[in-house]
Design a protein around this motif. Sequence first.
Motif, PDB file in Angstrom:
ATOM      1  N   SER A 102       0.839  -1.203   0.000  1.00 36.01           N
ATOM      2  CA  SER A 102       0.000   0.000   0.000  1.00 36.01           C
ATOM      3  C   SER A 102       0.871   1.250   0.000  1.00 36.01           C
ATOM      4  O   SER A 102       1.832   1.359   0.744  1.00 36.01           O
ATOM      5  CB  SER A 102      -0.911  -0.010   1.231  1.00 36.01           C
ATOM      6  N   GLY A 103       0.522   2.179  -0.859  1.00 33.33           N
ATOM      7  CA  GLY A 103       1.311   3.396  -0.965  1.00 33.33           C
ATOM      8  C   GLY A 103       2.329   3.325  -2.088  1.00 33.33           C
ATOM      9  O   GLY A 103       2.764   4.346  -2.616  1.00 33.33           O
ATOM     10  N   GLN A 108      -3.387   0.678  -6.941  1.00 35.63           N
ATOM     11  CA  GLN A 108      -3.926   1.712  -6.080  1.00 35.63           C
ATOM     12  C   GLN A 108      -3.732   3.098  -6.706  1.00 35.63           C
ATOM     13  O   GLN A 108      -4.661   3.904  -6.770  1.00 35.63           O
ATOM     14  CB  GLN A 108      -3.127   1.639  -4.776  1.00 35.63           C
ATOM     15  N   GLU A 109      -2.532   3.316  -7.179  1.00 35.76           N
ATOM     16  CA  GLU A 109      -2.200   4.620  -7.737  1.00 35.76           C
ATOM     17  C   GLU A 109      -3.077   4.929  -8.946  1.00 35.76           C
ATOM     18  O   GLU A 109      -3.592   6.028  -9.104  1.00 35.76           O
ATOM     19  CB  GLU A 109      -0.718   4.646  -8.123  1.00 35.76           C
ATOM     20  N   ARG A 217       5.837   7.177   0.982  1.00 33.88           N
ATOM     21  CA  ARG A 217       5.843   6.093   0.007  1.00 33.88           C
ATOM     22  C   ARG A 217       5.672   6.652  -1.402  1.00 33.88           C
ATOM     23  O   ARG A 217       5.305   7.822  -1.574  1.00 33.88           O
ATOM     24  CB  ARG A 217       4.727   5.095   0.345  1.00 33.88           C
ATOM     25  N   TYR A 219       3.556   6.642  -3.836  1.00 30.41           N
ATOM     26  CA  TYR A 219       2.371   7.355  -4.339  1.00 30.41           C
ATOM     27  C   TYR A 219       1.658   8.147  -3.255  1.00 30.41           C
ATOM     28  O   TYR A 219       0.484   8.463  -3.383  1.00 30.41           O
ATOM     29  CB  TYR A 219       1.419   6.370  -5.015  1.00 30.41           C
ATOM     30  N   ASP A 220       2.324   8.423  -2.141  1.00 32.09           N
ATOM     31  CA  ASP A 220       1.672   9.212  -1.076  1.00 32.09           C
ATOM     32  C   ASP A 220       1.544  10.670  -1.498  1.00 32.09           C
ATOM     33  O   ASP A 220       2.356  11.192  -2.212  1.00 32.09           O
ATOM     34  CB  ASP A 220       2.459   9.106   0.228  1.00 32.09           C
TER      35      ASP A 220
END
Lengths: 220, 176, 517
Positions: A102-103, A108-109, A217, A219-220
């Motif tokens: 995650s991140g 997710q991104e 991270r 994509y944070d």
Amino acid sequence: MKNLLLDGKMLTYEEGQTIMDCALSNGIAIPGLCHLPGLSPSGNCRLCTVKTGGRYVSACTEPAIDGMEVECETMELSQVRMQLLRMLFVEGNHYCPSCEKSGSCRLQEAAYHEGMLDLHFRPFYPKREMDASHPEILLDRDRCIFCALCVRASREIDGKNVFDISGRGIETHLIVNSASGKLLDTDISVEDRAVHVCPVGAILVKGKGFEIPIGRRLYD
Amino acid sequence: MIRISTCSLAGCFGCHMSFLDMDEKLADFSDKIEFDRSPFTDVRKMGKCEIGLIEGGLCNVENLKVLKEFRENCEILVAVGACAINGGIPAMRNHFSLDSCLREAYVEGIGIENPQIPSDPELPMLLDKVRPVFEAVRIDYFLPGCPPPAEAFVILLEALLKGQKPVLPENLIRYD
Amino acid sequence: MSSVSEEVDLLVGRLGERPLQILVEIQKTFNHVPTEAVEGIARKLGLPVSRVLANIEFYSFLSLEKPGDYVLLMSDNITDWMAGSRSLYSRLCSNLEGIADATKTSCTGMCDQGPAMLVNGIAVTKLDENRIDSIADLVKRHVPLSSWPREYFHVESNIRKSGWLFESGRRKVLEGQALLQELKDSNLRGRGGAGFPTALKWASCREATGEKYVVCNADEGEPGTFKDRVLLTHCAENLLEGMALCANIVGAKRGFLYVRGEYRYLESHLAKMLRKKRSEDFTVELHWGAGAYICGEESALLESIEGKRGIPRVRPPFPVTHGLFGMPTVVDNVETFCAASGIAAGGGKDFRRFGTDESRGTKLLSVSGDCSKPGIYEYPFGVSIEQILADCGADEPIAVQVGGASGACLDASEFGRKIGFEDLPTSGSVMIFGKNRDMKEAALNFSKFFAHESCGFCTPCRVGTSIIEQILESGNGLAEMPDLAGILKASHCGLGQSASRAVMDMLKKFPGHWGLS
């Protein structure tokens, strides 16, 4: 020099390039999960679906043609991408809060980027096997999206055959090359490229979970 | 005054905590909203509301009953947090049969004294699988995150109070 | 029976580098693929074990688990449903409870004499309660298949109307360049439905460089078609002649006849025909499919011959330049090769007498469903649905499904439409729905078919077909269908792109069947 029009922008490309290659070499990112320069294109995730000549094609496999007009950032294609992402989320078991990836997860991104807030479809909650047999590498099939990057990286870069896609339809699953079916009994090594190309958290190096603090991270 | 009800179904109250993380913004809202049924007020009976916030997914029949009550009484229903949206962490039990979950928790797990599976009729029946709330009722808006950041609650409430559709900026869309 | 490892050795010796065919034979002998065979094949052919396993898990007719002495697969097409297959299936299952398992399989190509099933890979037709009870009894008593009543395995050809193709001569008068020109003038187009000009395909392959192959696609899996079954039975010589003529034109020495596994009962007949037509210049090998509709797609079919899972390739390049083993390959279907040999015998002029400007010649139609005379009908292209319905004895039909599950569903207002590339291009499946039929059932059946047959390669088809099945099964979410149909258009191949077509037609044209107005 050959040209194509992507969302109205004139881009140059070299003979033999795909639409995706052309976009990348012009510094434009077309969304995609199963494509990685250096590996043979596959076209399985369909996230890079673009429209040309009135039909959908996957940018990562479709050869660029001189003068072609390609649409990518339109409402229609954004909706296609959104639904494809939702499909990928509902067919697996993606519990982001408990996932070490995650991140830094490309799935997710991509979903953040499309503004995906809900699943829309009923989740399938499939039962898939986790393989923790290997001392250094974890295979969590719940998160696999069948992009086959590991399959291709193992074959094309590592010169091995550690992974394969098996089954069909919604029963499609990732298998490994050993009689026991366990990762431990394959010739995989943690240095293999195949271990590091997974766009999601299906293949993870053990002992590295949550190493980077939340907020820093990828994509944070 | 805009009336808001909130509840936590199969959730951990983390989303409620994040709501409280709005801090001073809560003071700004205080003359515009009032809570009806909510763990914040400990009011268990609900009346008609403009907004309902649902935390958590559906794991038992009680959850389902509460969710339907919210839908009946709230003009706008918002699924708040990962569990409401996709079942979240509680849905990880979907990998196993209900029976094996109960046995692990109450019979075979480590350090269990007097092993027995609870069967008091007061306890709500568990659903076979944990499911997201949108499968049972219509949901108007979704606020992802585990929990959603306090800023996301601010954007949601400000938009709804103005009668607008809330739009989360990309940096506030988070699934963890 | 020889041991597993002996059998593997024998098969590797006989079939060489053809892992899928070896698996098919192992399955035939042992009713499953023992682990020992998996490892043996991988070792002998130098393949990863995972590759062999992936094949077994892809093809429906291969299995790792030993099922007992009988593998019972009930054909699950809509025409089987209409003939009562579901209650027969329940009856069979309850008869055999605790003794043997029966499962379902996609259309077995016996729609004109269903309900049908496959027992250890061999077709059993005209099932009724008596036959089902008797089969259960034979299974219970462990009677070997060779001692079952012969009539159970009888397959009628049901040729109701024959024309130019069935009647064309077998003595070739044309070949080589002259034939190619004649094919061009005759405007023969591929009979699989896509309608690519045959002469152009053959000429392109002829011009390509490398070792050439000629492949016949007899993997007709489209629900409701069975013309290949009849052509393989009655016109195998014409077919092989057509392949040889093609090989002569393109310069191929080796060919493959890819026959769907459901027609395994034709094995000895086909082997005999192959022996009869054997020549020094061109050899044709049989390749048995193993229960995968997707292998009817030409590039998936080539993958399958190469011993891989049937995943359609990225195109371009096309098979004429990069086909089997990456070499120039002509892939045509049975009817096309038969038509080519007919033209070689009778000339293009005779052929051109039939059909329309866009669609020359005749077309075999497989007619099934609610009609008194189901079977094979050969018509000149341009024939109307009305004409077909009148000829086959359909009584007040409400709908006709043309082109199988991936085709179009027509309501009564469209029965004036005509078979042909310009209106209704089709591989020839015509399924008729009588006045009391519920189109909800047909939609559900097709959705199950696509969910089962999706190869799983790309996201929209892999997931979308299962979502559609879920929607049609529950009846909830029908409003989602147009959106899903749109997303399926982003699929990698034609299977996914056409998977929602019939269902969308049915929803639009028969809303009342779902209680919609």
